[in-house]
Design an enzyme around this catalytic site. Sequence first.
Site, PDB file in Angstrom:
ATOM      1  N   GLY A 162       2.882  -1.077   4.298  1.00 53.87           N
ATOM      2  CA  GLY A 162       2.846   0.354   3.891  1.00 53.87           C
ATOM      3  C   GLY A 162       4.261   0.688   3.586  1.00 53.87           C
ATOM      4  O   GLY A 162       4.904   0.381   2.548  1.00 53.87           O
ATOM      5  N   GLY A 163       5.139   1.228   4.556  1.00 59.35           N
ATOM      6  CA  GLY A 163       6.488   2.030   4.393  1.00 59.35           C
ATOM      7  C   GLY A 163       7.272   0.929   3.570  1.00 59.35           C
ATOM      8  O   GLY A 163       8.059   1.396   2.420  1.00 59.35           O
TER       9      GLY A 163
ATOM     10  N   GLY B  53       2.603   2.345  10.843  1.00 60.34           N
ATOM     11  CA  GLY B  53       3.596   3.262  10.570  1.00 60.34           C
ATOM     12  C   GLY B  53       4.325   3.881  12.090  1.00 60.34           C
ATOM     13  O   GLY B  53       5.083   4.826  12.055  1.00 60.34           O
TER      14      GLY B  53
ATOM     15  N   HIS C  95      -9.326   0.915   4.865  1.00 57.00           N
ATOM     16  CA  HIS C  95      -8.138   1.132   5.736  1.00 57.00           C
ATOM     17  C   HIS C  95      -8.414   1.841   6.521  1.00 57.00           C
ATOM     18  O   HIS C  95      -9.402   3.212   6.429  1.00 57.00           O
ATOM     19  CB  HIS C  95      -7.121   1.753   4.504  1.00 57.00           C
ATOM     20  CG  HIS C  95      -5.725   1.569   5.278  1.00 57.00           C
ATOM     21  ND1 HIS C  95      -5.463   2.668   6.161  1.00 57.00           N
ATOM     22  CD2 HIS C  95      -4.834   0.910   5.147  1.00 57.00           C
ATOM     23  CE1 HIS C  95      -4.136   2.471   6.661  1.00 57.00           C
ATOM     24  NE2 HIS C  95      -3.804   1.218   5.871  1.00 57.00           N
TER      25      HIS C  95
ATOM     26  N   ASN D  54       0.930  -1.224   0.082  1.00 53.87           N
ATOM     27  CA  ASN D  54       0.061  -0.107   0.100  1.00 53.87           C
ATOM     28  C   ASN D  54       1.073   1.428  -0.276  1.00 53.87           C
ATOM     29  O   ASN D  54       1.437   1.511   0.942  1.00 53.87           O
ATOM     30  CB  ASN D  54      -0.845  -0.083   1.393  1.00 53.87           C
ATOM     31  CG  ASN D  54      -1.725   1.146   1.320  1.00 53.87           C
ATOM     32  OD1 ASN D  54      -1.704   2.040   0.559  1.00 53.87           O
ATOM     33  ND2 ASN D  54      -2.618   1.202   2.626  1.00 53.87           N
ATOM     34  N   TRP D  55       1.109   1.827  -1.220  1.00 59.22           N
ATOM     35  CA  TRP D  55       2.070   2.915  -1.235  1.00 59.22           C
ATOM     36  C   TRP D  55       1.611   4.263  -0.702  1.00 59.22           C
ATOM     37  O   TRP D  55       2.233   5.176  -0.487  1.00 59.22           O
ATOM     38  CB  TRP D  55       2.103   3.302  -2.781  1.00 59.22           C
ATOM     39  CG  TRP D  55       2.746   2.383  -3.687  1.00 59.22           C
ATOM     40  CD1 TRP D  55       3.148   1.076  -3.115  1.00 59.22           C
ATOM     41  CD2 TRP D  55       3.394   2.211  -4.941  1.00 59.22           C
ATOM     42  NE1 TRP D  55       3.923   0.351  -4.336  1.00 59.22           N
ATOM     43  CE2 TRP D  55       4.005   1.269  -5.359  1.00 59.22           C
ATOM     44  CE3 TRP D  55       2.862   3.215  -6.164  1.00 59.22           C
ATOM     45  CZ2 TRP D  55       4.445   0.944  -6.524  1.00 59.22           C
ATOM     46  CZ3 TRP D  55       3.700   3.141  -7.172  1.00 59.22           C
ATOM     47  CH2 TRP D  55       4.117   1.871  -7.530  1.00 59.22           C
ATOM     48  N   LYS D  56       0.237   4.062  -0.226  1.00 58.74           N
ATOM     49  CA  LYS D  56      -0.621   5.440   0.180  1.00 58.74           C
ATOM     50  C   LYS D  56      -0.342   6.683  -0.463  1.00 58.74           C
ATOM     51  O   LYS D  56      -0.085   6.253  -1.631  1.00 58.74           O
ATOM     52  CB  LYS D  56      -0.215   5.486   1.751  1.00 58.74           C
ATOM     53  CG  LYS D  56      -0.318   4.452   2.629  1.00 58.74           C
ATOM     54  CD  LYS D  56       0.086   4.500   4.092  1.00 58.74           C
ATOM     55  CE  LYS D  56      -0.222   3.112   4.746  1.00 58.74           C
ATOM     56  NZ  LYS D  56      -0.220   3.211   6.361  1.00 58.74           N
TER      57      LYS D  56
ATOM     58  N   GLU E 262      -5.257  -4.768  10.425  1.00 62.45           N
ATOM     59  CA  GLU E 262      -4.253  -3.851  10.851  1.00 62.45           C
ATOM     60  C   GLU E 262      -4.454  -3.247  11.949  1.00 62.45           C
ATOM     61  O   GLU E 262      -5.373  -2.066  12.010  1.00 62.45           O
ATOM     62  CB  GLU E 262      -4.203  -3.050   9.503  1.00 62.45           C
ATOM     63  CG  GLU E 262      -4.122  -3.595   8.405  1.00 62.45           C
ATOM     64  CD  GLU E 262      -3.509  -2.426   7.220  1.00 62.45           C
ATOM     65  OE1 GLU E 262      -2.107  -2.705   6.631  1.00 62.45           O
ATOM     66  OE2 GLU E 262      -3.992  -1.296   7.204  1.00 62.45           O
TER      67      GLU E 262
ATOM     68  N   SER F 260       3.617  -2.083  10.418  1.00 55.66           N
ATOM     69  CA  SER F 260       5.070  -1.953  10.624  1.00 55.66           C
ATOM     70  C   SER F 260       5.591  -3.256  10.236  1.00 55.66           C
ATOM     71  O   SER F 260       6.624  -3.987  10.859  1.00 55.66           O
ATOM     72  CB  SER F 260       5.292  -1.574  12.024  1.00 55.66           C
ATOM     73  OG  SER F 260       5.092  -0.213  12.291  1.00 55.66           O
TER      74      SER F 260
ATOM     75  N   GLU G 110      -7.001   4.614   7.751  1.00 57.02           N
ATOM     76  CA  GLU G 110      -6.499   6.166   7.555  1.00 57.02           C
ATOM     77  C   GLU G 110      -7.828   6.394   6.661  1.00 57.02           C
ATOM     78  O   GLU G 110      -8.352   7.807   6.896  1.00 57.02           O
ATOM     79  CB  GLU G 110      -5.234   6.286   6.462  1.00 57.02           C
ATOM     80  CG  GLU G 110      -4.137   6.070   7.436  1.00 57.02           C
ATOM     81  CD  GLU G 110      -3.133   5.382   6.925  1.00 57.02           C
ATOM     82  OE1 GLU G 110      -2.966   5.581   5.317  1.00 57.02           O
ATOM     83  OE2 GLU G 110      -2.104   4.822   7.201  1.00 57.02           O
TER      84      GLU G 110
HETATM   85  P1  13P Z   1       3.133   0.389   7.723  1.00 54.63           P
HETATM   86  O1  13P Z   1       3.604  -0.830   6.999  1.00 54.63           O
HETATM   87  O2  13P Z   1       3.749   1.661   7.423  1.00 54.63           O
HETATM   88  O3  13P Z   1       3.053   0.390   9.185  1.00 54.63           O
HETATM   89  O4  13P Z   1       1.813   0.465   7.109  1.00 54.63           O
HETATM   90  C1  13P Z   1       0.763  -0.408   7.229  1.00 54.63           C
HETATM   91  C2  13P Z   1      -0.554  -0.190   6.417  1.00 54.63           C
HETATM   92  O5  13P Z   1      -1.179   0.852   6.664  1.00 54.63           O
HETATM   93  C3  13P Z   1      -0.522  -0.843   5.208  1.00 54.63           C
HETATM   94  O6  13P Z   1      -1.885  -0.567   4.781  1.00 54.63           O
END
Ligand code: 13P
Length: 253
Positions: free
Chosen positions: A237-238, A176, A98, A9-11, A170, A216, A100
């Site tokens: 994510g990251g 994050g 998600h 997930n590049w966000k 999640e 994470s 967010e």
């Molecule tokens: P991180 O891996 O950066 O913690 O993000 C997780 C996430 O929200 C994937 O959708």
Amino acid sequence: MRQKLVAGNWKMNNDLEQGINLTTQIVELMNQQPSLNVLGVLGTPFIHLPQVAKLTASTTMLQVAAQNCHQEPSGAFTGEISCAMLKSVGVTYVIIGHSERREYFKESNELLSRKVDAALSEGLTPIFCCGEPLSIRESNDQMEYVCHQLTSSLFHLTDEQIGSLVVAYEPIWAIGTGKTASAAQAQEMHEGIRNHLASKFGQEIAGNIPILYGGSCKPGNASEIFAGPDVDGGLIGGASLNAEDFMAIINSL
Ligand code: 13P
């Protein structure tokens, strides 16, 4: 056998050129491992989707996900993207719910159930996200909280529909933050999610639904988390913004 899957997930990261470079590197790395038994999914911002779909078209082991969709098929919804539009550029997965989106865009369980319907009606696979905030974890109410999310948004589906869905757990406190759920905490929640799905749809159907862990997840901790029998992969994510790290996580499965 459940599909093993690692979704990035590049966000809201990467301009078009950066996204093309990252995808090109991932395609090259995937092509070096033709017998890999893990599906990679790239969840990119809308602007990247057509190009990422073209770049990944040569390998069936890479699919493309949008990070959101609108619940209506078309119409006067300025700034929104429908599932038919996503499908038309080669998207096959869509991340729905998600944390967010739930938090910053106030997406409710009821709205998310409509987005799931919209995705399924276009033949897209929803990656349905659930997970609890820190306060709920601290009061040890995480199982009830997550089960309520699943009941509210998914329990109206038919057996066939739920069978074509992916769930991502999640925990919000791990996203994050560098803090992950322990392998035991992840397995406990994944098993609870599967049991809850089984209570409505039966063991066999629930047993075939991939449940991903997100929060994470990195090359250094992925193997331990993925060792849980109900953990079928990750939503990353990251670490999905770096081709080597993303591949290392895929290889940990
Ligand atoms: P991180 O891996 O950066 O913690 O993000 C997780 C996430 O929200 C994937 O959708």
